[in-house]
Each structure stands twice: as structure tokens, then as C-alpha cells.
Design a protein around this motif. Structure first.
Motif, mmCIF file in Angstrom:
data_model
loop_
_atom_site.group_PDB
_atom_site.id
_atom_site.type_symbol
_atom_site.label_atom_id
_atom_site.label_comp_id
_atom_site.label_asym_id
_atom_site.label_seq_id
_atom_site.Cartn_x
_atom_site.Cartn_y
_atom_site.Cartn_z
ATOM 1 N N ALA A 23 0.834 -1.204 0.000
ATOM 2 C CA ALA A 23 0.000 0.000 0.000
ATOM 3 C C ALA A 23 0.866 1.252 0.000
ATOM 4 O O ALA A 23 2.057 1.210 0.330
ATOM 5 C CB ALA A 23 -0.897 0.001 1.245
ATOM 6 N N THR A 24 0.250 2.364 -0.407
ATOM 7 C CA THR A 24 0.883 3.683 -0.254
ATOM 8 C C THR A 24 -0.107 4.589 0.478
ATOM 9 O O THR A 24 -1.316 4.349 0.438
ATOM 10 C CB THR A 24 1.253 4.296 -1.628
ATOM 11 O OG1 THR A 24 0.103 4.331 -2.475
ATOM 12 C CG2 THR A 24 2.356 3.498 -2.318
ATOM 13 N N LYS A 25 0.433 5.627 1.122
ATOM 14 C CA LYS A 25 -0.443 6.605 1.807
ATOM 15 C C LYS A 25 -1.049 7.504 0.757
ATOM 16 O O LYS A 25 -0.306 8.065 -0.070
ATOM 17 C CB LYS A 25 0.398 7.480 2.736
ATOM 18 C CG LYS A 25 0.468 6.994 4.146
ATOM 19 C CD LYS A 25 1.193 8.042 5.007
ATOM 20 C CE LYS A 25 1.767 7.381 6.228
ATOM 21 N NZ LYS A 25 2.625 8.227 7.020
ATOM 22 N N ASN A 26 -2.349 7.688 0.802
ATOM 23 C CA ASN A 26 -3.005 8.496 -0.235
ATOM 24 C C ASN A 26 -2.609 9.971 -0.105
ATOM 25 O O ASN A 26 -2.893 10.613 0.907
ATOM 26 C CB ASN A 26 -4.531 8.346 -0.137
ATOM 27 C CG ASN A 26 -5.220 8.784 -1.418
ATOM 28 O OD1 ASN A 26 -4.587 9.364 -2.294
ATOM 29 N ND2 ASN A 26 -6.514 8.518 -1.512
ATOM 30 N N LEU A 27 -1.958 10.478 -1.141
ATOM 31 C CA LEU A 27 -1.563 11.891 -1.147
ATOM 32 C C LEU A 27 -2.799 12.796 -1.206
ATOM 33 O O LEU A 27 -2.756 13.944 -0.753
ATOM 34 C CB LEU A 27 -0.658 12.159 -2.368
ATOM 35 C CG LEU A 27 -0.048 13.539 -2.522
ATOM 36 C CD1 LEU A 27 0.936 13.839 -1.392
ATOM 37 C CD2 LEU A 27 0.676 13.663 -3.868
ATOM 38 N N VAL A 28 -3.884 12.260 -1.783
ATOM 39 C CA VAL A 28 -5.128 13.035 -1.920
ATOM 40 C C VAL A 28 -6.262 12.239 -1.272
ATOM 41 O O VAL A 28 -7.007 11.530 -1.957
ATOM 42 C CB VAL A 28 -5.438 13.293 -3.415
ATOM 43 C CG1 VAL A 28 -6.638 14.217 -3.568
ATOM 44 C CG2 VAL A 28 -4.229 13.866 -4.136
#
Ligand SMILES: C[S@@+](CC[C@H](N)C(=O)[O-])C[C@H]1O[C@@H](n2cnc3c(N)ncnc32)[C@H](O)[C@@H]1O
Length: 227
Positions: A23-28
Motif C-alpha cells: 500500500a501507499t499513503k493516499n496523497l489526496v
């Protein structure tokens, strides 16, 4: 449900929920780019990075060792399409990084526009990656070239762009679809042809070759470093 930062790769996470999902942290926060699953953990929004939809995610699952993507990276992305993979790279590099995305197909680029409107670190450019002279005025020196164009001449497209834009010591990722290059040859022979063609340019050192099966059969992610 728990979340763990990847031990080696900055801004990459694993969600532990019976299974282990990248997963990645949602920038938006609140924005979905494709049909990715969203998870909220301790007030942070994560986007599950699907290895069946993104070759870079598949390469991480298959043991990729090289990962230069980090805050403030400058990336030239050849074949950005509607931004599935680029959106996760955008999460990783954050607002101080930038992705210049070259795409030839108007239809997919149209889908990228709302993504880029919310993500200020994606610059969509409608042009063929075969004509870097047409976008050289907008591209600065680049840290990473990422190429996923599925074209028979993708090695020469890569060399032309990397010669022009990639800084010395920068990395290049080429997602190779063997059937786009030669459907009659076994995939490993095709990967060798690409490796040899790039090596013959004399400026690029082969770092690793990660086969993407079972996520993307007959595909490999080949990584080079500019000397
Ligand atoms: C496999 S898709 C890319 C998927 C995308 N990299 C992702 O993971 O989200 C290949 C893309 O390359 C684009 N493409 C093919 N030839 C191109 C060229 N000469 N210049 C720029 N884009 C090209 C296609 O239109 C298509 O959108």
C-alpha cells in the motif's frame, strides 16, 4: 488490521489483515484513481497497490531490490496511461517530487487529467516517447526514467530519452512485454535482447531483471543505472 512500513523502501507500506497487502499513503485523501481498495488505519488513508494492475507493485512482490523513488524524486514516465502506477509513485514522492508523464493515446490521457488536477506532482504530456525533442523544453534533469510502452522498439525509445534527460547515477526501469518485441522467442531471450541493446549504448549498467509472473506472465522489470 495493522500497518508496517517496508523495511527497505521509503513510503511503501504493508497492510496486515490475515494477508499482506502492499500500500501507499493516499496523497489526496478521498480520491480513488482506479478501482483500488482504500483502508483507513489510525486516521491515515492507504491505497492498496495491486500487483495485478501495476508492474512496479508486481516487481516489489517478486523481490525487486532497487527502489530509488523517494520524496523529491524527479521522474520521466514513458507510457503513463491513466495513471494507475504513476498515482502510487505520486503518493511515494509527495508534493516535493514530480512525474512528467508522456502518453500518446488521447483516450487514456483524458482519464489522467482529473488525477493530475488533484495531484500537483503529475504533469501529463501528450506526445510520443519516440519524439523527445518535442518535450525537451519542459523536462529538467531527471533522477528516474520509468518506461512501460509495450512497443517493439522500446529499448531504443528508452535510450533516446535516458541519453537526453537521465542524470549520471540515475536509475531506469523498463517494463518489458516480451510478446510486443518478438512473439516467436521465449521471453528470457527477449529480455536478453533488450539488456544487450541498452548495454550496447555504453552508458547504462544492468542492475537487475525481475520476472513478473504470475502477476504479469511474460513480462519483466529490467533496471539499469546510468554511468
Ligand atoms: C501498458 S500501458 C501503461 C500502463 C501504465 N504504465 C500503468 O502501469 O499504469 C502502455 C501505455 O503506453 C502508451 N504508449 C505506447 N506507445 C507510446 C509512445 N510511443 N509514446 C508514449 N506512450 C506510448 C500506450 O498508449 C499505453 O497507454
Amino acid at each position: 488490521m495493522k500497518v508496517r512500513a517496508d523495511q527497505r523502501f521509503k513510503n511503501v507500506y504493508w497492510i496486515l489483515n490475515g494477508k499482506k497487502q502492499l500500500a501507499t499513503k493516499n496523497l489526496v485523501p478521498g480520491q480513488k484513481v482506479y478501482d483500488e481498495v482504500i483502508k483507513h488505519i489510525k486516521g491515515i488513508e492507504y491505497r492498496i497497490w495491486n500487483p495485478y494492475r501495476s508492474k512496479l507493485a508486481a516487481a516489489i512482490h517478486k523481490g525487486l531490490r532497487t527502489f530509488p523513488f523517494k520524496s523529491s524524486s524527479r521522474i520521466l514516465y514513458l507510457g503513463i496511461a491513466s495513471g494507475t502506477t504513476a498515482s502510487h509513485i505520486s503518493d511515494i514522492i509527495g508534493d516535493s517530487g514530480i512525474i512528467f508523464g508522456i502518453e500518446i493515446a488521447q483516450r487514456v490521457l483524458r482519464d489522467l487529467l482529473p488525477v493530475a488536477a488533484d495531484r500537483k506532482n503529475i504533469v501529463p504530456i501528450m506526445e510520443s516517447a519516440r519524439r523527445p525533442q518535442n518535450y525537451c523544453w519542459i523536462i529538467p534533469e531527471i533522477d528516474i526514467v520509468y518506461e512501460d510502452v509495450a512497443q517493439p522498439d522500446q529499448a531504443s525509445i528508452f535510450i533516446r530519452n535516458s541519453d537526453m534527460f537521465l542524470r549520471k547515477g540515475g536509475y531506469a526501469f523498463i517494463a518489458v512485454k516480451s510478446s510486443s518485441i518478438d512473439v516467436t522467442l521465449p521471453p528470457r531471450k527477449v529480455y536478453k535482447l533488450v539488456e544487450r541493446e541498452v548495454a550496447s549504448a555504453g552508458k547504462y549498467k544492468l542492475i537487475e531483471n525481475v520476472e513478473l509472473s504470475p502477476y504479469d506472465p511474460k513480462h519483466a522489470m529490467i533496471v539499469f543505472k546510468k554511468l
